[in-house]
Motif scaffolding. Sequence first.
Motif, PDB file in Angstrom:
ATOM      1  N   PRO A  31      23.478  74.543  19.740  1.00  0.00           N
ATOM      2  CA  PRO A  31      22.707  73.405  19.220  1.00  0.00           C
ATOM      3  C   PRO A  31      23.537  72.164  18.900  1.00  0.00           C
ATOM      4  N   HIS A  32      24.816  72.348  18.594  1.00  0.00           N
ATOM      5  CA  HIS A  32      25.636  71.215  18.140  1.00  0.00           C
ATOM      6  C   HIS A  32      25.869  70.245  19.303  1.00  0.00           C
ATOM      7  N   PRO A  33      25.504  68.968  19.166  1.00  0.00           N
ATOM      8  CA  PRO A  33      25.600  68.036  20.298  1.00  0.00           C
ATOM      9  C   PRO A  33      27.017  67.866  20.841  1.00  0.00           C
ATOM     10  N   ARG A  34      28.021  67.832  19.963  1.00  0.00           N
ATOM     11  CA  ARG A  34      29.392  67.652  20.452  1.00  0.00           C
ATOM     12  C   ARG A  34      29.880  68.892  21.195  1.00  0.00           C
ATOM     13  N   VAL A  44      25.774  79.877  35.195  1.00  0.00           N
ATOM     14  CA  VAL A  44      25.610  79.570  33.777  1.00  0.00           C
ATOM     15  C   VAL A  44      24.623  78.424  33.606  1.00  0.00           C
ATOM     16  N   GLU A  45      23.625  78.637  32.738  1.00  0.00           N
ATOM     17  CA  GLU A  45      22.677  77.583  32.372  1.00  0.00           C
ATOM     18  C   GLU A  45      22.841  77.280  30.888  1.00  0.00           C
ATOM     19  N   CYS A  46      23.119  76.019  30.566  1.00  0.00           N
ATOM     20  CA  CYS A  46      23.338  75.607  29.181  1.00  0.00           C
ATOM     21  C   CYS A  46      22.026  75.159  28.548  1.00  0.00           C
ATOM     22  N   VAL A  47      21.771  75.621  27.331  1.00  0.00           N
ATOM     23  CA  VAL A  47      20.547  75.298  26.606  1.00  0.00           C
ATOM     24  C   VAL A  47      20.939  74.666  25.277  1.00  0.00           C
ATOM     25  N   GLN A  48      20.575  73.408  25.071  1.00  0.00           N
ATOM     26  CA  GLN A  48      20.931  72.732  23.826  1.00  0.00           C
ATOM     27  C   GLN A  48      19.894  73.067  22.764  1.00  0.00           C
ATOM     28  N   ALA A  49      20.072  74.219  22.168  1.00  0.00           N
ATOM     29  CA  ALA A  49      19.164  74.691  21.117  1.00  0.00           C
ATOM     30  C   ALA A  49      19.823  75.826  20.364  1.00  0.00           C
ATOM     31  N   GLY A  50      19.440  75.948  19.105  1.00  0.00           N
ATOM     32  CA  GLY A  50      19.805  77.119  18.339  1.00  0.00           C
ATOM     33  C   GLY A  50      18.721  78.167  18.487  1.00  0.00           C
ATOM     34  N   CYS A  51      18.971  79.353  18.001  1.00  0.00           N
ATOM     35  CA  CYS A  51      17.973  80.422  18.089  1.00  0.00           C
ATOM     36  C   CYS A  51      17.580  80.870  16.684  1.00  0.00           C
ATOM     37  N   ALA A  52      16.284  81.037  16.499  1.00  0.00           N
ATOM     38  CA  ALA A  52      15.752  81.447  15.202  1.00  0.00           C
ATOM     39  C   ALA A  52      14.480  82.261  15.435  1.00  0.00           C
ATOM     40  N   SER A  72      20.798  74.501   8.040  1.00  0.00           N
ATOM     41  CA  SER A  72      20.558  74.481   6.600  1.00  0.00           C
ATOM     42  C   SER A  72      19.750  73.244   6.235  1.00  0.00           C
ATOM     43  N   GLU A  73      18.987  73.342   5.154  1.00  0.00           N
ATOM     44  CA  GLU A  73      18.248  72.187   4.656  1.00  0.00           C
ATOM     45  C   GLU A  73      19.191  71.061   4.220  1.00  0.00           C
ATOM     46  N   LYS A  74      20.445  71.398   3.940  1.00  0.00           N
ATOM     47  CA  LYS A  74      21.426  70.409   3.521  1.00  0.00           C
ATOM     48  C   LYS A  74      22.131  69.763   4.719  1.00  0.00           C
ATOM     49  N   GLY A  75      21.736  70.151   5.932  1.00  0.00           N
ATOM     50  CA  GLY A  75      22.394  69.637   7.114  1.00  0.00           C
ATOM     51  C   GLY A  75      22.109  68.167   7.358  1.00  0.00           C
ATOM     52  N   VAL A  76      22.892  67.577   8.268  1.00  0.00           N
ATOM     53  CA  VAL A  76      22.754  66.151   8.576  1.00  0.00           C
ATOM     54  C   VAL A  76      22.441  65.911  10.051  1.00  0.00           C
ATOM     55  N   LEU A  77      22.581  66.937  10.893  1.00  0.00           N
ATOM     56  CA  LEU A  77      22.322  66.784  12.318  1.00  0.00           C
ATOM     57  C   LEU A  77      20.994  67.444  12.685  1.00  0.00           C
ATOM     58  N   PRO A  78      20.007  66.708  13.154  1.00  0.00           N
ATOM     59  CA  PRO A  78      18.752  67.336  13.601  1.00  0.00           C
ATOM     60  C   PRO A  78      18.962  68.031  14.948  1.00  0.00           C
ATOM     61  N   VAL A  79      18.507  69.264  15.038  1.00  0.00           N
ATOM     62  CA  VAL A  79      18.667  70.032  16.269  1.00  0.00           C
ATOM     63  C   VAL A  79      17.376  70.782  16.584  1.00  0.00           C
ATOM     64  N   VAL A  80      17.244  71.182  17.836  1.00  0.00           N
ATOM     65  CA  VAL A  80      16.105  71.973  18.295  1.00  0.00           C
ATOM     66  C   VAL A  80      16.434  73.454  18.135  1.00  0.00           C
ATOM     67  N   ILE A  81      15.462  74.234  17.701  1.00  0.00           N
ATOM     68  CA  ILE A  81      15.629  75.682  17.633  1.00  0.00           C
ATOM     69  C   ILE A  81      14.537  76.347  18.461  1.00  0.00           C
ATOM     70  N   ARG A  82      14.907  77.443  19.098  1.00  0.00           N
ATOM     71  CA  ARG A  82      13.974  78.202  19.937  1.00  0.00           C
ATOM     72  C   ARG A  82      14.037  79.671  19.556  1.00  0.00           C
ATOM     73  N   SER A  83      12.935  80.359  19.746  1.00  0.00           N
ATOM     74  CA  SER A  83      12.980  81.810  19.668  1.00  0.00           C
ATOM     75  C   SER A  83      13.255  82.342  21.065  1.00  0.00           C
ATOM     76  N   VAL A  84      13.966  83.425  21.138  1.00  0.00           N
ATOM     77  CA  VAL A  84      14.269  84.032  22.431  1.00  0.00           C
ATOM     78  C   VAL A  84      12.975  84.415  23.147  1.00  0.00           C
ATOM     79  N   ASP A  85      12.017  84.927  22.395  1.00  0.00           N
ATOM     80  CA  ASP A  85      10.748  85.352  23.006  1.00  0.00           C
ATOM     81  C   ASP A  85      10.042  84.191  23.698  1.00  0.00           C
TER      82      ASP A  85
END
Length: 400
Positions: free
Chosen positions: A158-161, A176-184, A202-215
């Motif tokens: 998920p981290h853009p850098r 390899v296929e890269c996916v810009q997302a975290g998993c939750a 975390s709610e205290k984070g500063v970077l907005p990111v996309v999250i996906r479920s594996v399903d």
Amino acid sequence: MHPLTVYCIKALAQHCHEFSEPSWLYKTFGYHDLKNWMKILELYELLGDEVSRETLKRIIRWRIMAGILPEGRVDELFPIISSADWAELERRAEQFPAIEGDSLFDRLETWILKGYEHEQCQVETGETVFDIGAFTGNTGRYFAEKTGTKGKVYCFEPHPRFFALLQKNVRDCPQVECVQAGCAAKDGEAMLIDASTSSVLSEKGVLPVVIRSVDSFVAEHGISKVDYIKMDIEGLEPESLDGARETIRRFHPKLAVCVYHKPDHLHSLLEKIRSFGLPYSYHLKHSSRLTTETVLFAQPQYKDARHAARERERERERERAGCQGGRRRSHGCHRRTFAAKSNRCHAVSPTFRLGMLCPAHQTFSCLYRVAKDIQDVQTAIPQPERIRHDRPHFRRHTLP
């Protein structure tokens, strides 16, 4: 008495003269292990090979002793990997070409120690791998090499850098296929704390990111098989497993899940995987001098996922027919269940108040109480000195 209990008591007895008195123990993973000692023993029984059990013993001993020995002594007395061996591993890792954004430790863990594979649980040619927490691409390149051109590796970061570095570092790996997302547990957006290798949602984070479920990702992309799932996501492994529940039940993949980010993960993540009702054998591997980089592996006990599905359907039919007892506790993988060996240890009394004792003696007392027969300890191992306090109510909690 359980061998893990004996193992830890011997370490305590051998170095009791060095015990420190601060309340540091209450903040350590070892304190959590003592409060959940029966679950630690159950984990020990469920591990499917002797090397994994020995690894667990070393980790638990380190975690307990780190809370009651002076700072730095546990690394000297009980190294999980010795300094000499670690220096040799670093020398070997230096021979591997670096990729942009990685470190010597990344190369050592991935390529030398093969930290995300176990001899009982490995990636095979042509398999589909989910690399969840791909960072800058070391593990993605490793899995791509193992699967070959006929396989497929999905790298989630998920981290853009780090994602930009990941894309750059795997550009010569067509599988390899890269996916810009975290998993939750479910799809959405979250905030990320920017802390380099320890970046976490975390709610205290500063970077907005996309999250996906594996399903949802598997359903959206019409993925027809998943053979191997690796998770190293800074403590969000439970949520990610929840979001992969149907995929795991459908494809019965091999799992490599980090269990060192939070105190309870060492046993609670195994419990979560077992709750899926699939036949797995379990193995443990450690790839660090400290207590980080511990990975739990779940190896399917059926080569064919359809066979596993048929077995689950048979179990449902038995339940509907009134079969008592529900699913087997071992889920088909271990006949030597913890329940069958319950006569080897007793539960810690819920009335036992750990806070009544100083850290060193409370540790002794806790381990004494989980033993089957306290006389075994008294005759085999030197007892610590009695605790002497002015207030009478303390005496009720001293050792015999």
